[in-house]
Motif scaffolding. Structure first.
Motif, PDB file in Angstrom:
ATOM      1  N   CYS A 161       0.966  -1.332   0.033  1.00  0.00           N
ATOM      2  CA  CYS A 161      -0.069   0.163   0.094  1.00  0.00           C
ATOM      3  C   CYS A 161       0.841   0.962  -0.066  1.00  0.00           C
ATOM      4  O   CYS A 161       1.878   1.205   0.634  1.00  0.00           O
ATOM      5  N   TYR A 162       0.431   2.169  -0.830  1.00  0.00           N
ATOM      6  CA  TYR A 162       1.348   3.435  -0.971  1.00  0.00           C
ATOM      7  C   TYR A 162       0.451   4.643  -0.570  1.00  0.00           C
ATOM      8  O   TYR A 162      -0.765   4.586  -0.935  1.00  0.00           O
ATOM      9  N   VAL A 163       0.997   5.504   0.429  1.00  0.00           N
ATOM     10  CA  VAL A 163       0.221   6.638   0.782  1.00  0.00           C
ATOM     11  C   VAL A 163       0.810   7.646  -0.081  1.00  0.00           C
ATOM     12  O   VAL A 163       2.061   8.123   0.213  1.00  0.00           O
ATOM     13  N   ASP A 164       0.107   8.326  -1.134  1.00  0.00           N
ATOM     14  CA  ASP A 164       0.510   9.283  -1.956  1.00  0.00           C
ATOM     15  C   ASP A 164       0.443  10.562  -1.176  1.00  0.00           C
ATOM     16  O   ASP A 164       1.154  11.468  -1.544  1.00  0.00           O
ATOM     17  N   ASP A 165      -0.725  11.020  -0.302  1.00  0.00           N
ATOM     18  CA  ASP A 165      -0.756  12.316   0.243  1.00  0.00           C
ATOM     19  C   ASP A 165      -1.406  11.974   1.490  1.00  0.00           C
ATOM     20  O   ASP A 165      -2.303  11.130   1.824  1.00  0.00           O
ATOM     21  N   LEU A 166      -0.922  12.633   2.572  1.00  0.00           N
ATOM     22  CA  LEU A 166      -1.411  12.871   3.718  1.00  0.00           C
ATOM     23  C   LEU A 166      -1.525  14.175   4.002  1.00  0.00           C
ATOM     24  O   LEU A 166      -0.598  14.778   4.363  1.00  0.00           O
ATOM     25  N   SER A 167      -2.384  14.987   4.389  1.00  0.00           N
ATOM     26  CA  SER A 167      -2.612  16.572   4.721  1.00  0.00           C
ATOM     27  C   SER A 167      -3.600  17.019   5.534  1.00  0.00           C
ATOM     28  O   SER A 167      -4.752  16.265   5.494  1.00  0.00           O
ATOM     29  N   THR A 168      -3.411  17.742   6.483  1.00  0.00           N
ATOM     30  CA  THR A 168      -4.349  18.318   7.651  1.00  0.00           C
ATOM     31  C   THR A 168      -4.472  19.812   7.349  1.00  0.00           C
ATOM     32  O   THR A 168      -3.267  20.480   7.285  1.00  0.00           O
ATOM     33  N   LEU A 169      -5.548  20.361   7.449  1.00  0.00           N
ATOM     34  CA  LEU A 169      -5.665  21.901   7.485  1.00  0.00           C
ATOM     35  C   LEU A 169      -4.838  22.347   8.351  1.00  0.00           C
ATOM     36  O   LEU A 169      -4.718  21.836   9.557  1.00  0.00           O
ATOM     37  N   PRO A 170      -4.149  23.649   8.555  1.00  0.00           N
ATOM     38  CA  PRO A 170      -3.224  24.005   9.543  1.00  0.00           C
ATOM     39  C   PRO A 170      -3.612  24.200  10.847  1.00  0.00           C
ATOM     40  O   PRO A 170      -3.244  23.820  12.001  1.00  0.00           O
ATOM     41  N   GLY A 171      -5.053  24.669  10.904  1.00  0.00           N
ATOM     42  CA  GLY A 171      -5.813  24.893  12.110  1.00  0.00           C
ATOM     43  C   GLY A 171      -6.165  23.496  12.922  1.00  0.00           C
ATOM     44  O   GLY A 171      -6.760  23.610  13.851  1.00  0.00           O
ATOM     45  N   GLU A 172      -6.052  22.496  12.191  1.00  0.00           N
ATOM     46  CA  GLU A 172      -6.653  21.134  12.603  1.00  0.00           C
ATOM     47  C   GLU A 172      -5.501  20.220  12.988  1.00  0.00           C
ATOM     48  O   GLU A 172      -5.770  19.117  13.485  1.00  0.00           O
ATOM     49  N   ARG A 173      -4.174  20.677  12.585  1.00  0.00           N
ATOM     50  CA  ARG A 173      -3.000  19.708  13.125  1.00  0.00           C
ATOM     51  C   ARG A 173      -2.699  19.695  14.589  1.00  0.00           C
ATOM     52  O   ARG A 173      -3.237  20.351  15.420  1.00  0.00           O
ATOM     53  N   GLY A 174      -2.447  18.415  14.869  1.00  0.00           N
ATOM     54  CA  GLY A 174      -2.185  18.072  16.390  1.00  0.00           C
ATOM     55  C   GLY A 174      -3.341  17.663  16.986  1.00  0.00           C
ATOM     56  O   GLY A 174      -3.171  17.409  18.253  1.00  0.00           O
ATOM     57  N   LYS A 175      -4.524  17.534  16.303  1.00  0.00           N
ATOM     58  CA  LYS A 175      -5.688  16.714  16.735  1.00  0.00           C
ATOM     59  C   LYS A 175      -5.918  15.618  16.524  1.00  0.00           C
ATOM     60  O   LYS A 175      -6.838  14.935  16.915  1.00  0.00           O
ATOM     61  N   GLY A 176      -4.838  14.624  16.112  1.00  0.00           N
ATOM     62  CA  GLY A 176      -5.117  13.170  15.879  1.00  0.00           C
ATOM     63  C   GLY A 176      -5.713  12.834  14.583  1.00  0.00           C
ATOM     64  O   GLY A 176      -6.009  11.624  14.336  1.00  0.00           O
ATOM     65  N   HIS A 177      -6.045  13.780  13.800  1.00  0.00           N
ATOM     66  CA  HIS A 177      -6.805  13.388  12.462  1.00  0.00           C
ATOM     67  C   HIS A 177      -5.625  12.502  11.453  1.00  0.00           C
ATOM     68  O   HIS A 177      -6.161  11.658  11.246  1.00  0.00           O
ATOM     69  N   ALA A 178      -4.422  12.910  11.219  1.00  0.00           N
ATOM     70  CA  ALA A 178      -3.663  12.193  10.528  1.00  0.00           C
ATOM     71  C   ALA A 178      -3.255  10.907  11.230  1.00  0.00           C
ATOM     72  O   ALA A 178      -3.354   9.725  10.236  1.00  0.00           O
ATOM     73  N   THR A 179      -3.219  10.560  12.518  1.00  0.00           N
ATOM     74  CA  THR A 179      -2.904   9.338  12.973  1.00  0.00           C
ATOM     75  C   THR A 179      -4.021   8.550  12.798  1.00  0.00           C
ATOM     76  O   THR A 179      -3.874   7.477  12.576  1.00  0.00           O
ATOM     77  N   ALA A 180      -5.425   9.242  12.808  1.00  0.00           N
ATOM     78  CA  ALA A 180      -6.458   8.341  12.573  1.00  0.00           C
ATOM     79  C   ALA A 180      -6.433   7.695  11.326  1.00  0.00           C
ATOM     80  O   ALA A 180      -7.025   6.727  10.900  1.00  0.00           O
ATOM     81  N   LEU A 181      -6.287   8.677  10.338  1.00  0.00           N
ATOM     82  CA  LEU A 181      -6.217   8.241   8.865  1.00  0.00           C
ATOM     83  C   LEU A 181      -5.073   7.152   8.453  1.00  0.00           C
ATOM     84  O   LEU A 181      -5.398   6.247   7.820  1.00  0.00           O
ATOM     85  N   LEU A 182      -3.902   7.300   9.124  1.00  0.00           N
ATOM     86  CA  LEU A 182      -2.929   6.204   8.929  1.00  0.00           C
ATOM     87  C   LEU A 182      -3.411   5.092   9.750  1.00  0.00           C
ATOM     88  O   LEU A 182      -3.176   3.878   9.181  1.00  0.00           O
ATOM     89  N   GLU A 183      -4.198   5.063  10.885  1.00  0.00           N
ATOM     90  CA  GLU A 183      -4.403   3.866  11.414  1.00  0.00           C
ATOM     91  C   GLU A 183      -5.779   2.960  10.606  1.00  0.00           C
ATOM     92  O   GLU A 183      -5.682   1.944  10.339  1.00  0.00           O
ATOM     93  N   ARG A 184      -6.291   3.941   9.869  1.00  0.00           N
ATOM     94  CA  ARG A 184      -7.564   3.383   9.147  1.00  0.00           C
ATOM     95  C   ARG A 184      -6.966   2.788   7.789  1.00  0.00           C
ATOM     96  O   ARG A 184      -7.421   1.426   7.211  1.00  0.00           O
ATOM     97  N   VAL A 185      -5.900   3.630   7.193  1.00  0.00           N
ATOM     98  CA  VAL A 185      -5.308   2.837   5.886  1.00  0.00           C
ATOM     99  C   VAL A 185      -4.382   1.631   6.383  1.00  0.00           C
ATOM    100  O   VAL A 185      -4.318   0.611   5.634  1.00  0.00           O
TER     101      VAL A 185
END
Length: 146
Positions: free
Chosen positions: A77-101
């Motif tokens: 599996c290749y992750v091409d893109d992982l991006s979070t809006l600046p005001g939403e960073r540090g809230k766990g969104h990227a971690t949750a997305l990685l865990e889902r993938v």
């Protein structure tokens, strides 16, 4: 709330994706490119949405990925893109997305998830996230402009 972003809702990923891919300037052109060029090649989009605003406000973070096979890694599996809006960073969104993938990849019988990340100083927080998610630097990635 995490969900896969499918047509005709691809535009919901635009604002979050543009935080990483600043050259993207038009939501409609973005959606067309994803839906008509990338999706036929296996590209998929996951989005993290603010529960209080609903999906119509757009994703606050997105992850684009695909499955592929090569001689070096077999099926991966290749992750091409992982991006979070600046005001939403540090809230766990990227971690949750990685865990889902990771879960999607495991369900597909894939043993590895790969991603590349630029080495600019502003990417340091992203690198910290990848290390905390047990990614390791496994190779150099070379490019040559033609």
């Amino acid at each position: 709330m995490l969900q896969e972003i499918l047509p005709p809702d691809t535009h919901l990923a635009f604002r979050a994706m543009r935080a990483l891919r600043g050259h993207l300037t038009d939501a409609e052109a973005f959606a067309t490119r994803v839906d008509e060029v990338l999706r036929p090649e296996g590209y998929r989009l996951l989005g993290a949405f603010d529960d209080g605003r609903g999906t119509e406000a757009g994703a606050v973070a997105v992850l684009g990925f695909r499955f592929a096979t090569n001689l070096a890694w077999g099926r991966f599996c290749y992750v091409d893109d992982l991006s979070t809006l600046p005001g939403e960073r540090g809230k766990g969104h990227a971690t949750a997305l990685l865990e889902r993938v990771h879960g999607i990849a495991a369900a597909e019988g894939v043993g590895q998830v790969h991603l590349d990340s630029g080495v600019q100083p502003e990417r340091a927080a992203a690198h910290g996230l990848y290390f905390s998610e047990r990614y390791r630097i496994s190779s150099y990635h070379f490019t040559r402009d033609l």
